[in-house]
Motif scaffolding. Structure first.
Motif, mmCIF file in Angstrom:
data_model
loop_
_atom_site.group_PDB
_atom_site.id
_atom_site.type_symbol
_atom_site.label_atom_id
_atom_site.label_comp_id
_atom_site.label_asym_id
_atom_site.label_seq_id
_atom_site.Cartn_x
_atom_site.Cartn_y
_atom_site.Cartn_z
ATOM 1 N N ALA A 329 0.738 -1.229 0.045
ATOM 2 C CA ALA A 329 0.094 0.170 0.175
ATOM 3 C C ALA A 329 0.966 1.310 -0.075
ATOM 4 O O ALA A 329 0.456 2.399 -0.628
ATOM 5 C CB ALA A 329 -0.820 -0.102 1.137
ATOM 6 N N PHE A 330 1.990 1.228 0.695
ATOM 7 C CA PHE A 330 2.731 2.178 0.918
ATOM 8 C C PHE A 330 3.522 2.655 -0.620
ATOM 9 O O PHE A 330 3.530 3.526 -0.910
ATOM 10 C CB PHE A 330 3.937 2.335 1.745
ATOM 11 C CG PHE A 330 4.841 3.469 2.101
ATOM 12 C CD1 PHE A 330 4.389 4.358 3.167
ATOM 13 C CD2 PHE A 330 5.767 3.622 1.201
ATOM 14 C CE1 PHE A 330 5.047 5.447 3.371
ATOM 15 C CE2 PHE A 330 6.418 4.745 1.361
ATOM 16 C CZ PHE A 330 6.163 6.050 2.309
ATOM 17 N N ASN A 331 4.061 1.579 -1.238
ATOM 18 C CA ASN A 331 4.564 1.629 -2.507
ATOM 19 C C ASN A 331 3.611 2.366 -3.447
ATOM 20 O O ASN A 331 4.008 3.080 -4.553
ATOM 21 C CB ASN A 331 5.066 0.327 -3.120
ATOM 22 C CG ASN A 331 6.246 -0.029 -2.336
ATOM 23 O OD1 ASN A 331 6.683 0.416 -1.391
ATOM 24 N ND2 ASN A 331 6.931 -1.233 -2.636
ATOM 25 N N LYS A 332 2.280 1.921 -3.439
ATOM 26 C CA LYS A 332 1.465 2.328 -4.485
ATOM 27 C C LYS A 332 1.049 3.780 -4.342
ATOM 28 O O LYS A 332 1.108 4.477 -5.232
ATOM 29 C CB LYS A 332 0.007 1.288 -4.338
ATOM 30 C CG LYS A 332 -0.769 1.940 -5.044
ATOM 31 C CD LYS A 332 -2.129 0.921 -5.096
ATOM 32 C CE LYS A 332 -3.293 1.147 -5.897
ATOM 33 N NZ LYS A 332 -4.324 2.107 -5.027
ATOM 34 N N ARG A 333 1.060 4.062 -3.093
ATOM 35 C CA ARG A 333 0.734 5.673 -2.599
ATOM 36 C C ARG A 333 2.090 6.337 -3.020
ATOM 37 O O ARG A 333 1.843 7.531 -3.520
ATOM 38 C CB ARG A 333 0.307 5.702 -1.369
ATOM 39 C CG ARG A 333 0.073 7.079 -0.926
ATOM 40 C CD ARG A 333 -1.107 7.779 -1.462
ATOM 41 N NE ARG A 333 -1.159 8.994 -1.315
ATOM 42 C CZ ARG A 333 -1.739 9.929 -1.962
ATOM 43 N NH1 ARG A 333 -2.288 9.648 -3.355
ATOM 44 N NH2 ARG A 333 -2.055 11.183 -1.702
ATOM 45 N N ALA A 334 3.105 5.914 -2.935
ATOM 46 C CA ALA A 334 4.519 6.736 -2.930
ATOM 47 C C ALA A 334 4.468 6.937 -4.694
ATOM 48 O O ALA A 334 5.034 8.024 -5.100
ATOM 49 C CB ALA A 334 5.637 5.935 -2.531
ATOM 50 N N GLN A 335 4.123 5.932 -5.306
ATOM 51 C CA GLN A 335 4.052 5.981 -6.876
ATOM 52 C C GLN A 335 3.176 7.057 -7.202
ATOM 53 O O GLN A 335 3.594 7.879 -8.363
ATOM 54 C CB GLN A 335 3.766 4.622 -7.560
ATOM 55 C CG GLN A 335 3.941 4.813 -9.137
ATOM 56 C CD GLN A 335 3.648 3.381 -9.646
ATOM 57 O OE1 GLN A 335 2.825 2.754 -9.073
ATOM 58 N NE2 GLN A 335 4.280 3.094 -10.778
ATOM 59 N N GLU A 336 1.903 7.159 -6.605
ATOM 60 C CA GLU A 336 1.100 8.424 -7.079
ATOM 61 C C GLU A 336 1.753 9.745 -6.899
ATOM 62 O O GLU A 336 1.690 10.453 -7.618
ATOM 63 C CB GLU A 336 -0.111 8.186 -6.413
ATOM 64 C CG GLU A 336 -0.985 7.045 -6.916
ATOM 65 C CD GLU A 336 -2.206 6.752 -5.724
ATOM 66 O OE1 GLU A 336 -2.920 5.663 -6.089
ATOM 67 O OE2 GLU A 336 -2.318 7.266 -4.886
ATOM 68 N N CYS A 337 2.350 9.601 -5.502
ATOM 69 C CA CYS A 337 2.966 11.101 -5.180
ATOM 70 C C CYS A 337 4.146 11.465 -6.044
ATOM 71 O O CYS A 337 4.154 12.606 -6.609
ATOM 72 C CB CYS A 337 3.487 11.085 -3.888
ATOM 73 S SG CYS A 337 2.365 10.773 -2.572
ATOM 74 N N SER A 338 5.036 10.274 -6.707
ATOM 75 C CA SER A 338 5.872 10.607 -7.485
ATOM 76 C C SER A 338 5.423 11.128 -9.029
ATOM 77 O O SER A 338 5.856 12.151 -9.359
ATOM 78 C CB SER A 338 6.554 9.234 -7.720
ATOM 79 O OG SER A 338 7.393 9.300 -8.997
ATOM 80 N N LYS A 339 4.202 10.560 -9.333
ATOM 81 C CA LYS A 339 3.863 10.906 -10.602
ATOM 82 C C LYS A 339 3.271 12.309 -10.527
ATOM 83 O O LYS A 339 3.582 13.237 -11.375
ATOM 84 C CB LYS A 339 2.448 10.145 -10.922
ATOM 85 C CG LYS A 339 2.997 8.721 -11.648
ATOM 86 C CD LYS A 339 1.793 7.951 -12.336
ATOM 87 C CE LYS A 339 1.972 6.803 -12.889
ATOM 88 N NZ LYS A 339 0.899 5.683 -12.669
ATOM 89 N N ALA A 340 2.474 12.761 -9.303
ATOM 90 C CA ALA A 340 2.077 14.357 -9.094
ATOM 91 C C ALA A 340 3.349 15.230 -9.028
ATOM 92 O O ALA A 340 3.209 16.367 -9.506
ATOM 93 C CB ALA A 340 1.549 14.260 -7.776
ATOM 94 N N SER A 341 4.447 14.663 -8.586
ATOM 95 C CA SER A 341 5.582 15.558 -8.665
ATOM 96 C C SER A 341 6.146 15.925 -9.886
ATOM 97 O O SER A 341 6.926 16.790 -10.012
ATOM 98 C CB SER A 341 6.853 14.881 -7.581
ATOM 99 O OG SER A 341 7.483 13.881 -8.268
ATOM 100 N N ILE A 342 6.030 15.091 -10.793
ATOM 101 C CA ILE A 342 6.279 15.661 -12.146
ATOM 102 C C ILE A 342 4.783 15.935 -13.025
ATOM 103 O O ILE A 342 4.834 15.889 -14.251
ATOM 104 C CB ILE A 342 6.950 14.487 -12.831
ATOM 105 C CG1 ILE A 342 6.375 12.929 -12.785
ATOM 106 C CG2 ILE A 342 8.487 14.414 -12.475
ATOM 107 C CD1 ILE A 342 6.989 12.039 -13.468
ATOM 108 N N GLY A 343 3.853 16.493 -12.475
ATOM 109 C CA GLY A 343 2.770 16.729 -13.025
ATOM 110 C C GLY A 343 2.083 15.779 -13.957
ATOM 111 O O GLY A 343 1.365 15.905 -14.744
ATOM 112 N N GLN A 344 2.166 14.454 -13.535
ATOM 113 C CA GLN A 344 1.580 13.487 -14.314
ATOM 114 C C GLN A 344 0.554 12.590 -13.785
ATOM 115 O O GLN A 344 0.420 11.521 -13.949
ATOM 116 C CB GLN A 344 2.609 12.222 -14.865
ATOM 117 C CG GLN A 344 3.373 13.054 -16.026
ATOM 118 C CD GLN A 344 4.633 12.301 -16.680
ATOM 119 O OE1 GLN A 344 4.638 10.853 -16.462
ATOM 120 N NE2 GLN A 344 5.354 12.901 -17.466
ATOM 121 N N LEU A 345 -0.365 13.330 -12.915
ATOM 122 C CA LEU A 345 -1.482 12.491 -12.270
ATOM 123 C C LEU A 345 -2.680 13.101 -12.684
ATOM 124 O O LEU A 345 -2.934 14.311 -12.743
ATOM 125 C CB LEU A 345 -1.168 12.489 -10.697
ATOM 126 C CG LEU A 345 -2.123 11.737 -10.110
ATOM 127 C CD1 LEU A 345 -1.310 10.162 -10.003
ATOM 128 C CD2 LEU A 345 -1.986 11.864 -8.628
#
Ligand code: 13P
Length: 345
Positions: A329-345
């Motif tokens: 669950a942590f990995n999944k959420r961290a991946q979303e945060c990562s995408k948001a940090s490059i404007g891709q969410l």
């Protein structure tokens, strides 16, 4: 400029840049012992058990260790520890061995600020800061974080006195951190529980952040070796604008506040999630990145330094002893945060 500080300049700059490398952000695990125990109990829900003091401590240790051992290194650059985790549990090495930079919270919370507005505080922790920073560094910390809560409402708050006091202590803590060789994360946490409009929030963020950089300059802080941890610019929870709020509006207001107040020498901005839902915190982060690239607003990397915005699902699973589920669950959420940090969410 002090001789000591210049010795650390390239190290400070490299650490700051590593913390905001593309697609990565920070996991904030610096809740006080009381706060993390309360969060674990809340995640456990209705069946929450009673624990002895020793059992509570063991539980905090195990929660931290379980996550630290598997934090996704593709998405997490650094982790902010509370002093118990760093000094008593000695867990920095688990992180640094995996290439995640350990940092430490160095403020000791707020106290009411005499002469200021109702509820305004000034953050404590300056008195013995040099010696505490030296101890934290020995235990593996490479950066520090100091949170300065600032109340905001539609008209009277914050007072100039509160802004001045909080900005001054942020500058002092930044200078002390750098003298010891630690990168300071400067965190003005602007409250959004009140009745401010988005416009008012933009105005206050701009003023507060500009004041902070004025004070950092006065204290001779080396900007290239610092990071800023602001809140998202948004209307207060009690303002009617909240109902029709879009992520795009937050993105635009936040990009404007930062571009009007952050010096170009600053290497990165890492947002706090402040109790927003997972969905809002990543939507806001992504929107800021999208707005600034679409409109040529020149800002440093804009990423996350979330606590609650990263760990909610993982914590719930962990309290049910589903350790693998927690890590996934942590990995999944961290991946979303990562995408948001490059404007891709
Ligand atoms: P939240 O993301 O849970 O607000 O925590 C970040 C933080 O460090 C607040 O001081």
């Amino acid at each position: 400029k002090s001789a000591t500080k210049s010795n650390f300049e390239s190290e400070l700059r490299n650490t700051a840049i590593s913390l905001v490398q593309q697609g990565k952000g920070i996991y904030a695990t610096d809740e006080t012992t009381e706060a993390i125990s309360a969060r674990l109990a809340a995640a456990e829900g209705a069946n929450s058990k009673q624990y002895t003091t020793d059992q509570e401590k063991q539980r905090r240790y195990e929660w931290r260790k379980c996550l630290y051992e598997t934090l996704p290194t593709d998405y997490i650059s650094g982790c902010i520890l509370y002093q118990e985790t760093l000094v008593n549990f000695g867990l920095a090495e688990v992180l640094s061995k995996r290439g995640i930079i350990p940092g430490v919270r160095i403020d000791t919370d707020g106290q009411p600020l005499p002469g200021a507005g109702y509820g305004e505080v000034f953050t404590q922790g300056l008195d013995d800061l040099t010696s505490r920073c030296q101890i934290f560094k020995k235990h593996g910390a490479r950066f520090t974080k100091w949170r300065a809560p600032i109340l905001v409402n539609a008209s009277t708050l914050p007072t100039e006195l509160a802004v001045d006091a909080q900005a001054t202590s942020l500058a002092r803590m930044a200078a002390v951190s750098q003298a010891v060789g630690l990168v300071p994360i400067v965190e003005p946490d602007l409250d959004f529980s009140g009745d401010a409009t988005l416009e008012r929030s933009l105005e206050v963020h701009t003023k507060v952040i500009a004041k902070i950089y004025e004070k950092l300059a006065a204290h001779g802080v080396y900007l290239e070796g610092t990071l800023l941890k602001p809140s998202f610019v948004q209307p207060g929870a009690q303002n009617s604008e909240r109902k029709s709020l879009t992520a795009d509006a937050v993105g635009k207001a936040t990009a404007l506040a930062l571009s009007r107040s952050v010096p170009v020498a600053m290497p990165g901005v890492v947002f706090l999630s402040g109790g927003l839902s997972d969905k809002d915190s990543t939507a806001f982060l992504s929107a800021i990145n999208k707005y600034s690239s679409a409109n040529n607003v020149r800002l440093p990397p804009l990423t996350f330094s979330f606590g609650r915005g990263l760990q909610g699902d993982a914590m719930e699973k962990w309290t049910r002893k589903d350790f693998q589920g927690a890590q996934e669950a942590f990995n999944k959420r961290a991946q979303e945060c990562s995408k948001a940090s490059i404007g891709q969410l």
